[in-house]
Design an enzyme around this catalytic site. Structure first.
Site, PDB file in Angstrom:
ATOM      1  N   GLU A  36       0.976  -1.176   0.028  1.00 21.37           N
ATOM      2  CA  GLU A  36       0.037  -0.093   0.014  1.00 21.37           C
ATOM      3  C   GLU A  36       0.776   1.167  -0.027  1.00 21.37           C
ATOM      4  O   GLU A  36       1.881   1.337   0.868  1.00 21.37           O
ATOM      5  CB  GLU A  36      -0.900   0.100   1.172  1.00 21.37           C
ATOM      6  CG  GLU A  36      -1.737   1.389   1.556  1.00 21.37           C
ATOM      7  CD  GLU A  36      -2.651   1.330   2.705  1.00 21.37           C
ATOM      8  OE1 GLU A  36      -3.161   0.285   2.982  1.00 21.37           O
ATOM      9  OE2 GLU A  36      -2.927   2.305   3.161  1.00 21.37           O
ATOM     10  N   GLU A  75      -2.821  11.781   2.784  1.00 21.96           N
ATOM     11  CA  GLU A  75      -3.583  11.039   3.939  1.00 21.96           C
ATOM     12  C   GLU A  75      -3.417  11.951   5.246  1.00 21.96           C
ATOM     13  O   GLU A  75      -2.357  12.647   5.670  1.00 21.96           O
ATOM     14  CB  GLU A  75      -3.107   9.678   4.055  1.00 21.96           C
ATOM     15  CG  GLU A  75      -4.060   9.275   5.268  1.00 21.96           C
ATOM     16  CD  GLU A  75      -3.935   7.463   5.503  1.00 21.96           C
ATOM     17  OE1 GLU A  75      -4.399   6.768   5.780  1.00 21.96           O
ATOM     18  OE2 GLU A  75      -2.462   7.123   5.281  1.00 21.96           O
TER      19      GLU A  75
END
Length: 364
Positions: A173, A178
């Site tokens: 990932e 974020e």
């Protein structure tokens, strides 16, 4: 079948235009390869406006039945249902998101808007409607560009632009954008799940990026998924020293661009450029990352086998609320009022919980 459909239609001796757009893939397909120093990248896929939506096949395909098997498919899919990270949202289908005003294209500038519901009455601890989209195509490297003029903000929000491989965490990932709650700067993180070591440390005693290391071990599991993060430290607004890489600072700077250079031979590099600082070569769609200066984040292939740990990555854009990270103790430390569960009931908190995306591009 999908890839064949696009290639088949592109090879036809005619084109079909619907609503001003050609009804077949307009993306070029190339093979990812090692990226030499000083390379100028060529665009492979460009997603903008209506490219994120699945359309009803035009009348042409209905009139020529044998072509219906080769009709185009959406480049992105709206995922439906509960949030896998435990967030207080229900992700909507494309039709529901569009009918409820949570996903649409602004006709003035062709930007894509993806929003959290800010009008419905939801009980404390309940679930709000939101949107999560995933690319149909997967990648094994390249230069990824995400241009947005606005990102979701507000207590309890958890917006992200990221990529993920199959069988998490085995396929890896890559978190490019974020953050949560009132976080001021962007957090970039790699997550791995193989038995191949992947760490983020200084090389030969030097740090090859401007960000601050949050964790060095990229290995992640269901209940230990911090990964090896780096937080951006951009405060180059000399007048006010505002952080511009996330949330309110990002929006006040009219947004900007996030870039990931995934080069299996050298590593992963990530940059953030405020709107006024976007490189001219990127604006001209001829990006040359070697001229962009020191990245905000860098993970060296000397410390991580990129090919083994990251493959078949699909891009995801989403916004959840509360959940495994934004809720609980993180919410309590954020300075936000009350509890995250209580905040879910405050519809006005989510008026600005929306993405305004100019485009997503992948170069090779």
């Amino acid at each position: 079948m999908h890839s064949f459909s696009k290639l088949f239609l592109a090879a036809l001796p005619f084109t079909v235009m619907v609503d001003g757009r050609y009804w077949y893939s307009h993306h070029r397909r190339t093979v990812a390869r090692s990226q030499p120093v000083g390379k100028t990248y060529m665009i492979e896929d460009l997603y903008q406006g209506e490219d994120f939506f699945k359309d009803v096949p035009p009348i042409f395909f209905q009139l020529v039945p044998w072509l219906i098997a080769f009709r185009p498919f959406s480049d992105w899919t709206f995922e439906v249902g509960a949030d896998p990270t435990g967030g207080n949202v229900i992700y909507q289908s494309q039709s529901d998101a569009q009918s409820n005003g949570l996903a649409y294209v602004n006709p003035c500038d062709n930007s894509l808007v993806l929003a959290v519901d800010s009008t419905s009455t939801v009980a404390a601890g309940g679930k709000r409607a939101s949107v999560r989209i995933i690319s149909e195509k997967s990648y094994d490297g390249g230069l990824f560009i995400f241009d947005a003029s606005f990102m979701p903000v507000g207590c309890s929000t958890w917006p992200s632009f990221w990529t993920v491989g199959p069988n998490w965490p085995l396929g890896g990932e890559i978190d490019i954008v974020e953050g949560i709650n009132n976080q001021a700067t962007n957090q970039m993180t790699l997550h791995t799940g193989t038995n191949q070591t992947c760490i983020n440390e200084q090389i030969n005693g030097t740090q090859q990026f401007t960000g601050q290391i949050l964790g060095t071990n990229c290995h992640s599991a269901k209940h230990a998924d911090s990964g090896c993060g780096i937080v951006d430290t951009d405060t180059t607004d000399l007048m006010f020293l505002h952080d511009r890489s996330f949330a309110y600072g990002f929006n006040n700077a009219e947004g900007g661009v996030f870039a990931l250079l995934w080069d299996n031979s050298t590593g992963m590099s990530m940059w953030h450029f405020a709107r006024v600082n976007i490189p001219a070569d990127l604006i001209a769609q001829k990006p040359k990352p070697s001229a962009w200066g020191t990245p905000a984040g860098f993970w060296s292939s000397q410390n991580c086998d990129m090919t083994t740990n990251f493959y078949d990555q699909k891009m995801i854009i989403d916004t959840t609320i509360c959940g495994d990270w934004a809720g609980g103790s993180a919410y309590a430390r954020s300075g936000c009022p009350g509890t995250c569960s209580d905040m879910v009931a405050n519809a006005t908190n989510y008026v600005d919980a929306k993405w305004v995306i100019n485009y997503v591009a992948v170069y090779q």
